[in-house]
Enzyme design. Sequence first.
Site, short mmCIF file in Angstrom:
data_model
loop_
_atom_site.label_atom_id
_atom_site.label_comp_id
_atom_site.label_asym_id
_atom_site.label_seq_id
_atom_site.Cartn_x
_atom_site.Cartn_y
_atom_site.Cartn_z
N GLU A 354 -3.52 13.61 1.70
CA GLU A 354 -3.50 12.87 2.97
C GLU A 354 -4.38 13.54 4.03
OE1 GLU A 354 0.58 12.07 3.98
OE2 GLU A 354 0.78 10.65 2.32
N GLU A 471 0.16 8.82 -5.13
CA GLU A 471 1.49 9.05 -4.57
C GLU A 471 2.06 7.76 -4.00
OE1 GLU A 471 2.05 12.43 -1.86
OE2 GLU A 471 3.41 11.17 -0.69
#
Length: 799
Positions: A354, A471
């Site tokens: 991220e 994810e």
Amino acid sequence: MATNYGAVAPPPPAVAELEPLFPRSRRQLPRIALVTGFACFVLISTTVLLQAIEPNAVNKTPMEFSTRVQAMLEVQPLPEEVTMARDGPALYQTRHKHGQLMKRVVIEESNGHRRRLHSVGHHDEDSAGGNTLARMRASLLTKARGFAAFAHPVLNVAEEGDGAPPPPVQRRLKVFPDVKHQEVLGFGGAFTEAAALQFQQLAPEAKLVALALYFSKAGLGYTIGRVPMNSCDFSVKSYSFDDVEGDVELAHFDDDVTHDQSAMLPFILAAQAVSLNTLKIFASPWSPPAWMKAPVVDKETGEVKDASMTGSADPQGLSGDPELQQAWADYFVRFIGAYKNFGVNMWGVTVQNEPEFAAPWEACKYNDTAERDFVQHFLGPTLKHAYPDLKIIAFDHNKDNLFDWTNTIFDRDHDASRYVDGMGFHWYAGGTDRRLDGTLGYNNLERTSKVLKAQESERNFDGKKILIGTEGCNCPGTATTSAQALFRAERIAHNLIADLNSFSNGWVDWNLILDEFGGPNHLGNVCDSPMTIDKADRSLVALQPMLFYMWHIQGFFRPGSKRLEWEWSPTEEETDTVAKVDYKSSGPSGAIPGMEATVATCEASTRQAWRFTPEGYLQVADSTSSHKDAGTCLGNANDGKLRSVLLVACDQEGAVGEFAYDAADGTLKAPRNESMCLGRIGDVQAEGAGVHVVPCDADDAAWKLEAQPGGVHYVTLKSDASQCLTAGWPFLSVAAFEVPPMTLTTVDGSEVEAGHASIVVTVLNEGERGAALDMLIDGGESVVSEIPPKSIQTYVLGA
């Protein structure tokens, strides 16, 4: 000569203190079969399994443990020859009102090439006997009942006596076996510290069931695993393997990765053993050691904060010092080597988890050019020199910016693309409404796949580029009600199907197992997982409904499967029948602000029923109470990242679209700019394409209104009346694949194909109305069946 299927290579080196348990000679290796025969899905070294499953295993002989496992899982002796019969035409179904377990519920009637598959209630699996994969699935599910718990009671919905359910709508599905798309790389989950600690406290039998459900070929068949490099939020505390400030030579790097020895490495080693060492493990960093990061400056006070792995400077978290950037690249190499010493060979890495989010937990922010330059000048050359075959996956964040990042990473004027093997993405929407996770960005996935494919053909890259979900999970916390658990199961199944239909090569779940609250997480960012610790007995694993919904997809579309083209292909009679169905019988639309508006095959549902308000807003017809009292309406502009029009709250000032329908040319004009109209996006495949505001003379910018009772309309494309404006996506979702024969491993390490290829079709029904399904396999057989409300079904058919 008989072939011994399923034997594995010698176990990897053990954690130091357990090393004496591992025999040195291949001839010495004791082997046990947890389930054998056609699937041969677990045949492993006893000692590898014991170190992760039973602390006192050193006191048991291999024969004692083998006998216990065989008795528990009702293992049959390994046959002289593996049965080559394939699974056969079958229908697998999970329906929440009958419980969460997937069942094989089928009686077959055959008339030439036309088959009729009848659901016969929800009885136990009707396996054909012998050593088939169907029998292996049935055996595993039986054991799950005995050594696992269930997180939620069965929903009491639409039971007999509650009134007749709405009649099923007729639907015709056509599958094209000769039109093939991307290949499946695999599916998997993450070996976080939180997951490993939960696994560690399970009873031995529950550990076996958990491993078999996740990693055996009769279960979900996971072949990919994600490992955090250093700590993440799902660790009990922040840690790295070199906390000595300024140690750019990494002289103090902990090559024993001591922190990971107690729980994480044994969990991974046990999973590798059960999967017959087929796991592709990749590492993802959340943060470098604090001393490698750029200082964080308080925006209000200007104060420089103490260095920390949590949080990140903005716009770049990694120090700009080239010496520290090289040290961070070298750190990857040392971490990969340390895990290799314990028998875990990394298949790949992602550059940064991220990178667009300066999270309050472990984080290190990059923008697209910063990550590209770090890969080009430091990480790429360093990793490819040390491990030439290692995969480097860029981005590893949400789909909204995936396409733009891909164009930057693979910019022809930079050399980063020489090192990058693909793009990773997450399922999150990035906002505070977690119901939007798993709903957005599928058109961006397809656009990204086109960029990657063009790179393969134009620049002669070695190997295909990878597009993989790295994810996804439901948050916050674990589901607290059966209704919420079912919603989360449906959402994750929808997302899996939509990702695959948008050219993804695979998908990796987040935590494999969590506690009953969705942790531990040292920043309180708790989430859900397919398995949790049972609240009543912490030595048992509780199975969530989402596990069984995921099984219908991940457990059947194994690596090497190729996605097949499909389409809803209604006859005129069926189109007329659908048009007469009461759209309200499909159940609540679930449309909320933030979802994308799309175009999909008409199904006469609340997701495709629209109402013009007095202000000229186009409102989802059943939404007047779903977002306060304002309802949910079509927005007025294209989202800058997704390139499509989103749904908004009807009272969101300045964001709601005021569209005027012009019956003369069929356009939906924006009154503030009558040269602009609503149209279907044309740079992606038709089914599920978004809508955007475009010049009125653009393709697919003309519509037809189909009036329904109560002032409601279906908004269909003028060029194709079978295509309807849709809030989000239809209630029925489909994925179709050609699945290769089962591959079995022989005692000498070679691979042998057993059985035959199959066509596998999964259909998800999120609605409260069933569908009578007529499935046609182009050039082959057809199948007639019914998919009940709130269920998911998987059809296994001959190729």
